[in-house]
Design an enzyme around this catalytic site. Structure first.
Site, PDB file in Angstrom:
ATOM      1  N   GLN A 279      -4.499  -4.200   7.483  1.00 31.59           N
ATOM      2  CA  GLN A 279      -5.532  -5.178   7.103  1.00 31.59           C
ATOM      3  C   GLN A 279      -5.424  -6.465   7.912  1.00 31.59           C
ATOM      4  OE1 GLN A 279      -7.972  -4.371   5.231  1.00 31.59           O
ATOM      5  NE2 GLN A 279      -7.184  -2.526   4.251  1.00 31.59           N
TER       6      GLN A 279
ATOM      7  N   ASP B 182       3.113  -3.519   8.184  1.00 30.29           N
ATOM      8  CA  ASP B 182       1.879  -2.773   7.949  1.00 30.29           C
ATOM      9  C   ASP B 182       0.730  -3.716   8.322  1.00 30.29           C
ATOM     10  OD1 ASP B 182      -0.380  -1.628   6.959  1.00 30.29           O
ATOM     11  OD2 ASP B 182       0.403  -1.233   4.949  1.00 30.29           O
TER      12      ASP B 182
ATOM     13  N   HIS C 232       0.872  -1.181   0.000  1.00 38.51           N
ATOM     14  CA  HIS C 232       0.000   0.000   0.000  1.00 38.51           C
ATOM     15  C   HIS C 232       0.912   1.235   0.000  1.00 38.51           C
ATOM     16  CE1 HIS C 232      -2.757   3.015   1.675  1.00 38.51           C
ATOM     17  NE2 HIS C 232      -3.749   2.200   1.374  1.00 38.51           N
TER      18      HIS C 232
ATOM     19  N   LYS D  89     -10.453   0.777  10.899  1.00 40.17           N
ATOM     20  CA  LYS D  89     -10.682  -0.448  10.122  1.00 40.17           C
ATOM     21  C   LYS D  89     -11.029  -1.619  11.040  1.00 40.17           C
ATOM     22  CE  LYS D  89      -7.336   0.788   6.514  1.00 40.17           C
ATOM     23  NZ  LYS D  89      -8.116   1.133   5.322  1.00 40.17           N
TER      24      LYS D  89
ATOM     25  N   CYS E 298      -4.600   1.846  -3.952  1.00 42.54           N
ATOM     26  CA  CYS E 298      -3.362   2.415  -3.384  1.00 42.54           C
ATOM     27  C   CYS E 298      -2.166   1.467  -3.480  1.00 42.54           C
ATOM     28  CB  CYS E 298      -3.527   2.844  -1.919  1.00 42.54           C
ATOM     29  SG  CYS E 298      -4.701   4.146  -1.684  1.00 42.54           S
TER      30      CYS E 298
HETATM   31  C1  LIG Z   1      -2.574  -2.189   3.801  1.00 45.65           C
HETATM   32  C2  LIG Z   1      -2.864  -0.773   4.206  1.00 45.65           C
HETATM   33  N1  LIG Z   1      -1.895  -0.055   4.769  1.00 45.65           N
HETATM   34  C3  LIG Z   1      -2.084   1.201   5.173  1.00 45.65           C
HETATM   35  C4  LIG Z   1      -3.299   1.809   5.023  1.00 45.65           C
HETATM   36  C5  LIG Z   1      -3.465   3.225   5.480  1.00 45.65           C
HETATM   37  O1  LIG Z   1      -4.377   3.299   6.525  1.00 45.65           O
HETATM   38  P1  LIG Z   1      -4.949   4.717   7.003  1.00 45.65           P
HETATM   39  O2  LIG Z   1      -5.551   5.349   5.781  1.00 45.65           O
HETATM   40  O3  LIG Z   1      -5.963   4.353   8.022  1.00 45.65           O
HETATM   41  O4  LIG Z   1      -3.815   5.490   7.535  1.00 45.65           O
HETATM   42  C6  LIG Z   1      -4.344   1.108   4.435  1.00 45.65           C
HETATM   43  C7  LIG Z   1      -5.655   1.758   4.208  1.00 45.65           C
HETATM   44  O5  LIG Z   1      -6.431   1.386   3.378  1.00 45.65           O
HETATM   45  C8  LIG Z   1      -4.128  -0.231   4.034  1.00 45.65           C
HETATM   46  O6  LIG Z   1      -5.100  -0.957   3.477  1.00 45.65           O
END
Ligand SMILES: Cc1ncc(COP(=O)(O)O)c(C=O)c1O
Length: 408
Positions: free
Chosen positions: A200, A197, A119, A223, A361
């Site tokens: 998810q 990260d 991401h 989330k 993303c």
């Molecule tokens: C795998 C992953 N990492 C990071 C993020 C970023 O999260 P946030 O927008 O809550 O900071 C997301 C958000 O969709 C994500 O799916």
């Protein structure tokens, strides 16, 4: 016992939108009543700032804010609550690690090992850090499905230049659960640290940071049933404590002097400058309690059940191409043959079904799956097989003409 109907009753978004099928929980989840009540309780009965006021409600709310750290510690099985930092999202947490770890511990020629699954919020901070310090970004090999090839992964360390690994627990497009314990063991064997990260992974899986042995883990409250505006950074204390903050200001310093010197508070307070999202942190406490009550084993197995159910139905359709048939964690990514993903999701919207389409993303993932745009359906504990059946009926009947008509 996992009772989805009982769970659904706890979510006002479901009650208030009887015609909506929400399959976009990977973007953000619905919130159960106890989380909403907690946020309202803060606004209606105890609005104040924390760690600053010399009066009862400020003492009480400060304590509840600090208690949430303990709740999150318990949820992750972290060693101590000082290993939990509140930020304003997974993105913030990932930036805190990347920017500061690079400044402090990386030097020209070091390698940051990551992947093409990432991401943007996980990989861009490392791109910036690499540029500033002069590091190389290296991508771990993936197989044709997008799983990490463990032999190829270990090969990446053989020149002893990898100092940090940045990988997700679960891909936000493929829904695969990566073998964190093994990835971490290999990283540590070569004296590299691993920043995960967990955006998810944490909402869907039982996480034990001691067992996984990861060095940093970043994720978002919104989330996992909690309020927006709150992120969590877990870091092993000895490492976390060595990082500098990204932000400086009130609440994070003990003293500062005319000569420009600053004495910071201890970890984790030194990372939390300014007024945090207090109501969000209090709501997160209720969200974690809710997930614990459902049981993370149930959350994981129900997510897997829905995912496999949907994939098995899609596999029977001629008009669908699936990109992650081995997905387990509530994410299914596909396209309808000959239909642009956004046209299809626009048509689904007209049928009362909310999904996301685009690159999600993860803009380097096309190297693996061969397409830049896909439809992503993502499930959580409040979704049902009946909703999936309804969606499958819609998919079966979707044609390019219907999609075009729905746009006009
Ligand atoms: C795998 C992953 N990492 C990071 C993020 C970023 O999260 P946030 O927008 O809550 O900071 C997301 C958000 O969709 C994500 O799916």
């Amino acid at each position: 016992m996992f009772d989805v109907e009982k769970i659904r009753n706890d979510f006002p978004m479901i009650r208030n939108n009887p015609d909506l099928i929400y399959f976009d929980s990977a973007a953000t989840s619905f919130k159960p009543q106890p989380v909403i009540d907690e946020v309202i309780r803060f606004y209606e009965t105890r609005t104040c700032n924390i760690h600053r006021g010399d009066y009862d409600i400020s003492f009480a709310v400060s304590k509840e804010y600090d208690d949430t750290r303990e709740t999150v510690r318990r949820f992750l099985n972290a060693q101590r609550k000082e290993e939990i930092v509140f930020s304003n999202g997974a993105t913030s947490s990932l930036n805190i690690v990347a920017i500061n770890f690079a400044k402090k511990f990386l030097k020209k020629g070091d390698v940051i090992l990551t992947s093409l699954i990432e991401h943007a919020s996980d990989i861009l901070p490392w791109f910036v850090a690499a540029k500033e310090v002069g590091c190389e970004i290296r991508y771990t090999p993936l197989d044709e499905k997008g799983m990490i090839d463990l032999i190829g992964y270990e090969e990446c360390f053989k020149d002893n230049r990898v100092k940090v690994v940045a990988l997700p627990y679960v891909s936000n497009v493929l829904g695969y659960i990566y073998p964190l314990k093994e990835l971490t063991r290999i990283a540590h064997k070569y004296n590299a640290i691993i920043s995960v990260d967990g955006a998810q992974g944490v909402p869907h899986l039982k996480v034990d940071v001691k067992d996984l042995d990861v060095d940093f883990l970043s994720f978002s409250s919104h989330k996992m049933l909690g309020p927006g505006g709150v992120g969590i950074l877990y870091g092993k204390y000895e490492l976390l404590d060595q990082l500098d903050p990204v932000f400086y200001g009130g609440g994070s310093n003990a003293r500062f002097y005319n000569d420009g010197s600053i004495i910071l508070k201890e970890t984790p307070e030194k990372f939390e400058a300014g007024t945090p999202c207090i109501e969000g942190v209090l709501g997160l406490n209720r969200a974690v309690e809710y997930l614990e009550k459902v049981g993370m084993d149930n959350v994981a197995s129900y997510g897997k059940e829905l995912t496999e159910y949907f994939i098995s139905k899609l596999e029977k359709l001629d008009n669908v191409e699936i990109y992650n048939s081995a997905s387990e964690a509530g994410i299914v990514t596909f396209n309808l043959k000959g239909i642009f993903s956004q046209d299809a999701s626009g048509y689904f919207n007209k049928q009362g079904i909310a999904v996301r389409s685009g690159n999600h993303c993860a803009k380097l993932l096309f190297n693996i799956i061969g397409v830049t745009e896909t439809i992503r359906a993502s499930f959580y504990i409040y979704n049902t097989k009946e909703e999936i059946d309804r969606f499958v009926d819609v998919i079966k009947d979707t044609t390019i003409e219907k999609c075009v008509d729905s746009i006009l």
